[in-house]
Design an enzyme around this catalytic site. Structure first.
Site, PDB file in Angstrom:
ATOM      1  N   ASP A  62       0.820  -1.209   0.000  1.00  0.00           N
ATOM      2  CA  ASP A  62       0.000   0.000   0.000  1.00  0.00           C
ATOM      3  C   ASP A  62       0.856   1.262   0.000  1.00  0.00           C
ATOM      4  OD1 ASP A  62       0.970  -0.317   2.589  1.00  0.00           O
ATOM      5  OD2 ASP A  62      -0.978  -0.567   3.521  1.00  0.00           O
ATOM      6  N   ASN A 128      -7.430  -2.422  14.467  1.00  0.00           N
ATOM      7  CA  ASN A 128      -8.810  -2.809  14.154  1.00  0.00           C
ATOM      8  C   ASN A 128      -8.860  -4.033  13.240  1.00  0.00           C
ATOM      9  OD1 ASN A 128      -8.003  -1.766  11.713  1.00  0.00           O
ATOM     10  ND2 ASN A 128      -9.448  -0.062  11.679  1.00  0.00           N
ATOM     11  N   HIS A 130      -7.116  -4.462  10.430  1.00  0.00           N
ATOM     12  CA  HIS A 130      -6.899  -4.249   8.994  1.00  0.00           C
ATOM     13  C   HIS A 130      -5.593  -4.867   8.525  1.00  0.00           C
ATOM     14  CE1 HIS A 130      -4.895  -0.128   9.882  1.00  0.00           C
ATOM     15  NE2 HIS A 130      -3.983  -0.792   9.222  1.00  0.00           N
ATOM     16  N   GLU A 135      -9.630  -1.731   5.514  1.00  0.00           N
ATOM     17  CA  GLU A 135     -10.269  -1.433   6.789  1.00  0.00           C
ATOM     18  C   GLU A 135     -11.467  -2.362   7.021  1.00  0.00           C
ATOM     19  OE1 GLU A 135      -8.886   0.453   8.825  1.00  0.00           O
ATOM     20  OE2 GLU A 135      -8.175   2.347   7.987  1.00  0.00           O
TER      21      GLU A 135
HETATM   22  C1  GLP Z   1      -0.515   0.684   8.540  1.00  0.00           C
HETATM   23  C2  GLP Z   1      -0.135  -0.197   7.345  1.00  0.00           C
HETATM   24  C3  GLP Z   1      -0.332  -1.655   7.672  1.00  0.00           C
HETATM   25  C4  GLP Z   1       0.303  -1.979   9.013  1.00  0.00           C
HETATM   26  C5  GLP Z   1      -0.341  -1.161  10.091  1.00  0.00           C
HETATM   27  C6  GLP Z   1       0.215  -1.459  11.475  1.00  0.00           C
HETATM   28  O1  GLP Z   1      -1.873   0.920   8.602  1.00  0.00           O
HETATM   29  N1  GLP Z   1      -0.893   0.109   6.176  1.00  0.00           N
HETATM   30  O2  GLP Z   1       0.229  -2.442   6.630  1.00  0.00           O
HETATM   31  O3  GLP Z   1       0.153  -3.354   9.273  1.00  0.00           O
HETATM   32  O4  GLP Z   1      -0.096   0.197   9.795  1.00  0.00           O
HETATM   33  O5  GLP Z   1       1.357  -0.695  11.708  1.00  0.00           O
HETATM   34  P1  GLP Z   1       2.412  -1.006  12.842  1.00  0.00           P
HETATM   35  O6  GLP Z   1       3.169  -2.186  12.354  1.00  0.00           O
HETATM   36  O7  GLP Z   1       3.247   0.223  12.927  1.00  0.00           O
HETATM   37  O8  GLP Z   1       1.652  -1.302  14.076  1.00  0.00           O
END
Ligand code: GLP
Length: 235
Positions: A62, A128, A130, A135
């Site tokens: 993404d 959440n 995702h 989402e």
């Molecule tokens: C973002 C990314 C996700 C990731 C999430 C969690 O939303 N798009 O791919 O898994 O953050 O981030 P973190 O690993 O910093 O908790």
């Protein structure tokens, strides 16, 4: 779904690295990569290794819409800083968050995925549930598309930005259907603030309210989670 519980994120990164290394030795050519703080220990293990990725392709999950590629918070820049500058791949694809036509950019990205089937997909997980930027409520068969980020994701990600209003409201993300095509999927989660999402992913029903729960339907998904992220599991 296989669940591996590790002590901490350092061990988790090493366990994920060992699986990727074995996969490459068995012929994996395309890695699906993720951003966020979670995969950093994996990327550190990749950088510290003597593995060469210059014959491999990477495809990222993404990217934010509207951030210049060289903005420190763009996922293009994140990948350069945390992996690609040290371990270049033959080709590295990240969605184009600045395309004049995001729908066309998303369709083009699906073509890239179809032409380069992902052997091993790395995932983090949002609080959440995702995955990528899919989402709660996302289509479980969805393809790469433009996403409106939820308030909880904006809230979680604002720590990386000077001001909350600087956090982009939209992103382009591989869809859940695109992610599920990965032949092997490794989902990494560390810390207590992921414990609810992990419990729902493993012990709850498969539902688009918890996008990661769809991994219950994948025949080669491995969850690598630390004790804090596993702390709400009943078994
Ligand atoms: C973002 C990314 C996700 C990731 C999430 C969690 O939303 N798009 O791919 O898994 O953050 O981030 P973190 O690993 O910093 O908790």
């Amino acid at each position: 779904m296989e669940v591996k519980i590790v002590k901490d994120k350092a061990e988790g990164g090493q366990v994920a690295f060992d699986i990727i290394k074995a996969g490459i030795e068995q012929g994996a050519k395309v890695l699906g990569l993720a951003t966020g703080s979670t995969p950093i220990t994996l990327y550190q293990a990749m950088i510290a290794s003597d593995l060469d990725f210059s014959n491999l392709t990477s495809i990222n999950l993404d990217e934010y819409v509207g951030l210049p590629e060289d903005n420190p918070q763009s996922y293009h820049q994140f990948m350069k800083d945390n992996l690609f500058n040290k371990k270049p791949f033959a080709h590295s694809y990240v969605p184009n968050g600045n395309a004049a036509d995001p729908a066309q950019a998303a369709a083009d990205y699906e073509t890239i995925i179809a032409d380069n089937p992902i052997d091993i997909q790395i995932l983090g997980i949002g609080r959440n549930g995702h995955i990528g930027f899919n989402e709660p409520g996302s289509d479980l068969d969805g393809k790469t598309h433009k996403v409106h980020l939820t308030e909880s994701t904006i809230e979680a990600n604002k720590r990386f930005f000077d001001r909350e209003e600087d956090v982009p409201r939209y992103a382009i993300s591989m869809g859940i259907g695109s992610i599920m095509k990965g032949k092997k999927i490794l989902l990494l989660a560390y810390g207590e603030d992921k414990a609810d999402a992990i419990k729902a992913t493993i012990e709850g029903p498969v539902t688009n309210h918890v996008p990661a729960s769809v991994l219950q339907n994948h025949d080669d998904a491995i969850l690598i989670i630390d004790e804090a992220a596993a702390s709400k599991l009943s078994k």
